[in-house]
Design a protein around this motif. Structure first.
Motif, PDB file in Angstrom:
ATOM      1  N   ALA A 182      32.887  68.661  33.539  1.00  0.00           N
ATOM      2  CA  ALA A 182      33.244  69.900  34.232  1.00  0.00           C
ATOM      3  C   ALA A 182      33.848  69.629  35.602  1.00  0.00           C
ATOM      4  N   GLY A 183      33.375  68.568  36.279  1.00  0.00           N
ATOM      5  CA  GLY A 183      33.917  68.228  37.590  1.00  0.00           C
ATOM      6  C   GLY A 183      35.394  67.903  37.552  1.00  0.00           C
ATOM      7  N   SER A 184      35.832  67.273  36.489  1.00  0.00           N
ATOM      8  CA  SER A 184      37.252  66.950  36.333  1.00  0.00           C
ATOM      9  C   SER A 184      38.081  68.212  36.170  1.00  0.00           C
ATOM     10  N   VAL A 185      37.512  69.210  35.513  1.00  0.00           N
ATOM     11  CA  VAL A 185      38.212  70.475  35.321  1.00  0.00           C
ATOM     12  C   VAL A 185      38.462  71.151  36.665  1.00  0.00           C
ATOM     13  N   THR A 186      37.447  71.185  37.516  1.00  0.00           N
ATOM     14  CA  THR A 186      37.575  71.819  38.826  1.00  0.00           C
ATOM     15  C   THR A 186      38.711  71.207  39.630  1.00  0.00           C
ATOM     16  N   GLU A 187      38.796  69.899  39.612  1.00  0.00           N
ATOM     17  CA  GLU A 187      39.837  69.198  40.364  1.00  0.00           C
ATOM     18  C   GLU A 187      41.230  69.565  39.864  1.00  0.00           C
ATOM     19  N   MET A 188      41.418  69.564  38.535  1.00  0.00           N
ATOM     20  CA  MET A 188      42.734  69.869  37.982  1.00  0.00           C
ATOM     21  C   MET A 188      43.084  71.341  38.152  1.00  0.00           C
ATOM     22  N   VAL A 189      42.118  72.224  37.988  1.00  0.00           N
ATOM     23  CA  VAL A 189      42.379  73.654  38.181  1.00  0.00           C
ATOM     24  C   VAL A 189      42.870  73.913  39.599  1.00  0.00           C
ATOM     25  N   ASN A 190      42.270  73.249  40.575  1.00  0.00           N
ATOM     26  CA  ASN A 190      42.714  73.411  41.959  1.00  0.00           C
ATOM     27  C   ASN A 190      44.176  72.993  42.124  1.00  0.00           C
ATOM     28  N   LYS A 191      44.586  71.949  41.425  1.00  0.00           N
ATOM     29  CA  LYS A 191      45.986  71.505  41.478  1.00  0.00           C
ATOM     30  C   LYS A 191      46.905  72.545  40.858  1.00  0.00           C
ATOM     31  N   LEU A 192      46.492  73.115  39.718  1.00  0.00           N
ATOM     32  CA  LEU A 192      47.309  74.125  39.054  1.00  0.00           C
ATOM     33  C   LEU A 192      47.459  75.368  39.929  1.00  0.00           C
TER      34      LEU A 192
END
Length: 215
Positions: A35-45
């Motif tokens: 889930a932590g990886s998702v948060t990082e990528m969502v912030n980029k998007l």
């Protein structure tokens, strides 16, 4: 744009992010990542204007994000259709090769592939295929997990996930199956189903039921 970023856009689109909020948990489960990886990528998007994120509600695609996702989905699903229909790939084995092909394919080749396949509207796991102008049928975003006991449903599509598709192949659930929801065990236990045509009963895990879309 990196292939990883493209994968996020595609899965958010597939989970309904064009019309509703998609949770980090749904994305993480579908992509088999933390889930932590998702948060990082969502912030980029979000920073790139491809998605919006509302805390405690979820992620949805912006107009630009939808447009990019539609192009990516078209490429991926046309190649999946070709590999399954013309090269006899098993459905659960098609994703990785389609992923490679979509990233090295010109728009001209995609247009010819679409004509060769006779303008398919859906890929082998039921997902819509946008045409070259961006038009496509609306998808169902009701999951089997949301269906009520006693409700009769038709399997509409599956999330493009290797483990899920292997599991569904093992229990022989296919696109177009008519099912009745008989019961759901407490504490997120399995969902008991009956095939309307044969009367045969089966059960499916609660987690898997979140990635089977029904009508």
């Amino acid at each position: 744009m990196t292939p990883k970023k493209e994968d996020y856009l595609k899965i958010i689109f597939e989970l309904g992010g064009r019309e509703k909020k998609v949770t980090n948990k749904q994305i993480a489960m579908s992509l088999n990542i933390a889930a932590g990886s998702v948060t990082e990528m969502v912030n980029k998007l979000v920073k790139e204007g491809l998605a919006t994120h509302e805390p405690y509600a979820g992620i949805s695609l912006t107009e630009e994000g939808v447009s990019v996702a539609e192009r990516l989905v078209r490429r991926h699903r046309l190649w999946e259709t070709f590999l399954v229909e013309k090269l006899n790939y098993k459905l659960q084995d098609v994703h990785s090769d389609a992923e490679v092909l979509e990233h090295v394919t010109s728009d001209n080749l995609m247009d010819h592939l679409e004509v060769f396949l006779d303008h398919p509207k859906h890929c082998p796991h039921g997902g819509v295929i946008p045409d070259k102008t961006g038009h496509y049928e609306e998808e169902s975003h009701l999951t089997l997990a949301e269906a009520k006991v006693g409700q009769e449903i038709v399997v509409d599509r599956f999330t493009d996930n290797h483990d899920l598709l292997t599991y569904l192949d093992d229990i022989d659930i296919k696109i177009g199956d008519h099912l009745e929801v008989l019961a759901q065990a407490p504490f997120e236990g399995p969902i008991k189903l009956r095939f309307k045509d044969s009367g045969q009963e089966t059960s499916i895990g609660y987690k898997a039921a979140h990635y089977i879309f029904v009508k």
